[in-house]
Scaffold this motif. Structure first.
Motif, PDB file in Angstrom:
ATOM      1  N   SER A 110      66.745  17.684   5.449  1.00 23.63           N
ATOM      2  CA  SER A 110      66.871  16.456   4.661  1.00 23.63           C
ATOM      3  C   SER A 110      67.387  16.755   3.257  1.00 23.63           C
ATOM      4  O   SER A 110      67.071  17.785   2.671  1.00 23.63           O
ATOM      5  N   GLN A 163      71.444  16.799   6.394  1.00 25.40           N
ATOM      6  CA  GLN A 163      71.421  15.329   6.280  1.00 25.40           C
ATOM      7  C   GLN A 163      71.776  14.943   4.859  1.00 25.40           C
ATOM      8  O   GLN A 163      71.178  15.412   3.902  1.00 25.40           O
ATOM      9  N   THR A 208      73.264   9.698   6.445  1.00 25.52           N
ATOM     10  CA  THR A 208      72.320   8.580   6.588  1.00 25.52           C
ATOM     11  C   THR A 208      72.858   7.377   5.831  1.00 25.52           C
ATOM     12  O   THR A 208      73.148   7.469   4.640  1.00 25.52           O
ATOM     13  N   TYR A 221      72.517  11.961   1.939  1.00 28.83           N
ATOM     14  CA  TYR A 221      72.580  10.608   1.390  1.00 28.83           C
ATOM     15  C   TYR A 221      73.803  10.560   0.489  1.00 28.83           C
ATOM     16  O   TYR A 221      74.099  11.527  -0.211  1.00 28.83           O
ATOM     17  N   ASN A 231      60.073   2.366  18.613  1.00 25.84           N
ATOM     18  CA  ASN A 231      60.656   3.696  18.844  1.00 25.84           C
ATOM     19  C   ASN A 231      59.797   4.511  19.814  1.00 25.84           C
ATOM     20  O   ASN A 231      60.313   5.208  20.688  1.00 25.84           O
ATOM     21  N   GLY A 291      61.818  14.215   4.959  1.00 25.22           N
ATOM     22  CA  GLY A 291      61.769  14.704   3.580  1.00 25.22           C
ATOM     23  C   GLY A 291      60.417  15.268   3.195  1.00 25.22           C
ATOM     24  O   GLY A 291      59.426  15.119   3.909  1.00 25.22           O
ATOM     25  N   PRO A 306      65.852  14.832  10.461  1.00 31.19           N
ATOM     26  CA  PRO A 306      65.512  15.107   9.064  1.00 31.19           C
ATOM     27  C   PRO A 306      64.261  14.354   8.621  1.00 31.19           C
ATOM     28  O   PRO A 306      64.134  13.165   8.882  1.00 31.19           O
TER      29      PRO A 306
HETATM   30  C1  LIG Z   1      58.039  11.020   7.329  1.00 28.39           C
HETATM   31  C2  LIG Z   1      59.493  10.752   7.604  1.00 28.39           C
HETATM   32  C3  LIG Z   1      60.458  11.218   6.730  1.00 28.39           C
HETATM   33  C4  LIG Z   1      61.808  10.999   6.972  1.00 28.39           C
HETATM   34  N1  LIG Z   1      62.722  11.494   6.099  1.00 28.39           N
HETATM   35  C5  LIG Z   1      64.044  11.300   6.339  1.00 28.39           C
HETATM   36  C6  LIG Z   1      65.007  11.844   5.454  1.00 28.39           C
HETATM   37  O1  LIG Z   1      64.681  12.500   4.467  1.00 28.39           O
HETATM   38  N2  LIG Z   1      66.305  11.601   5.737  1.00 28.39           N
HETATM   39  C7  LIG Z   1      66.701  10.874   6.843  1.00 28.39           C
HETATM   40  O2  LIG Z   1      67.903  10.696   7.032  1.00 28.39           O
HETATM   41  N3  LIG Z   1      65.800  10.374   7.710  1.00 28.39           N
HETATM   42  C8  LIG Z   1      64.487  10.569   7.486  1.00 28.39           C
HETATM   43  N4  LIG Z   1      63.572  10.061   8.366  1.00 28.39           N
HETATM   44  C9  LIG Z   1      64.033   9.354   9.582  1.00 28.39           C
HETATM   45  C10 LIG Z   1      63.997  10.277  10.796  1.00 28.39           C
HETATM   46  O3  LIG Z   1      64.916  11.343  10.679  1.00 28.39           O
HETATM   47  C11 LIG Z   1      64.308   9.495  12.102  1.00 28.39           C
HETATM   48  O4  LIG Z   1      65.604   8.989  12.058  1.00 28.39           O
HETATM   49  C12 LIG Z   1      63.367   8.352  12.318  1.00 28.39           C
HETATM   50  O5  LIG Z   1      62.034   8.793  12.139  1.00 28.39           O
HETATM   51  C13 LIG Z   1      63.534   7.725  13.718  1.00 28.39           C
HETATM   52  O6  LIG Z   1      63.325   8.677  14.719  1.00 28.39           O
HETATM   53  P1  LIG Z   1      61.925   8.743  15.541  1.00 28.39           P
HETATM   54  O7  LIG Z   1      61.810   7.474  16.285  1.00 28.39           O
HETATM   55  O8  LIG Z   1      62.078   9.946  16.435  1.00 28.39           O
HETATM   56  O9  LIG Z   1      60.824   8.929  14.517  1.00 28.39           O
HETATM   57  C14 LIG Z   1      62.210  10.275   8.136  1.00 28.39           C
HETATM   58  C15 LIG Z   1      61.234   9.814   9.027  1.00 28.39           C
HETATM   59  C16 LIG Z   1      59.898  10.040   8.773  1.00 28.39           C
HETATM   60  C17 LIG Z   1      58.868   9.514   9.753  1.00 28.39           C
END
Ligand SMILES: Cc1cc2nc3c(=O)[nH]c(=O)nc-3n(C[C@H](O)[C@H](O)[C@H](O)COP(=O)(O)O)c2cc1C
Length: 209
Positions: free
Chosen positions: A108, A130, A158, A132, A40, A81, A79
């Motif tokens: 989230s 977001q 998601t 679930y 990524n 969490g 999002p």
């Molecule tokens: C610490 C952390 C927490 C995340 N929490 C959620 C979440 O609660 N819900 C969700 O749909 N995606 C969550 N994600 C996924 C991110 O929204 C995102 O889709 C993912 O990190 C890929 O994008 P990036 O390459 O910009 O990091 C989380 C990612 C990280 C790193």
């Protein structure tokens, strides 16, 4: 922070200094061998900005639209969490920051703050929720209704979490989100968690129904 952050890496360095091992592992690392995490980041480096010279740059406009809403530049907040484990202000501060930058905040389902509190922290801000899809469909339905009532503009569904990823740091540190960050499940402030619990991977998430 000793000096103001200049780039995203500076925030990460700061987090390394101030966060406990558990939350730091959660925010900093990815699943298994972290192949997707690395890919990524690499993907961003493949985007090139094409320089155009001898143009009128007296007025530059990076704004664009998302689902018909204008934002000041083409970056939104994805999002994440349990932000209360990174800072006591958690999602409230993130929503306000996104509003100040005139971009979209995605809250989230696994937030430390309630849907209502996040919404009233930045009532004019563009905000997506977001979602679930819980096996107990009533919970899903209630979250949607509350997000709609609180003025969220769209749902971000998601679909890639039939079970939680194997995050090695979390397993080693035995990280579970702190109760302050965990029990809320976007509940209204002051509302006690119900007796029922939802098993979500290794985490137990309190259910308010
Ligand atoms: C610490 C952390 C927490 C995340 N929490 C959620 C979440 O609660 N819900 C969700 O749909 N995606 C969550 N994600 C996924 C991110 O929204 C995102 O889709 C993912 O990190 C890929 O994008 P990036 O390459 O910009 O990091 C989380 C990612 C990280 C790193």
């Amino acid at each position: 922070m000793d000096s103001s952050p200049v780039c995203l890496d500076d925030f990460e360095e700061h987090a390394v200094r101030v966060l406990a091992q558990g939350p730091l592992g959660y925010f900093q690392t990815g699943a298994d061998d972290e192949i997707t995490l690395r890919e990524n980041r690499r993907a961003f480096t493949r985007w090139k900005i094409l320089p155009r010279v001898l143009r009128d740059v007296s007025s530059c406009d990076l704004s664009t639209t998302i689902l018909g809403h204008r934002i000041s530049f083409p970056v939104c907040v994805a999002p994440t969490g349990y932000q209360g484990d990174a800072h006591p202000d958690g999602e409230i501060a993130t929503a306000q920051a996104a509003f100040e930058m005139n971009t979209c905040y995605t809250m989230s389902t696994m937030s430390s703050k309630s849907i209502e509190d996040v919404s009233s922290a930045a009532p004019a801000g563009l905000r997506f929720f977001q979602l679930y899809i819980f096996k107990q469909r009533d919970i899903t339905k209630q979250l949607i209704r509350r997000a709609e009532k609180a003025g969220f503009n769209a749902l971000v569904v998601t679909v890639d979490v039939p079970f939680l990823a194997k995050r090695r740091k979390d397993i080693r540190s035995k990280y579970t989100p702190s109760p302050q960050a965990r029990w809320v499940l976007c509940m209204p402030r002051g509302q006690a968690p119900g007796a029922q619990k939802i098993q979500h991977g290794t985490y137990v998430i309190e259910n308010h129904t």
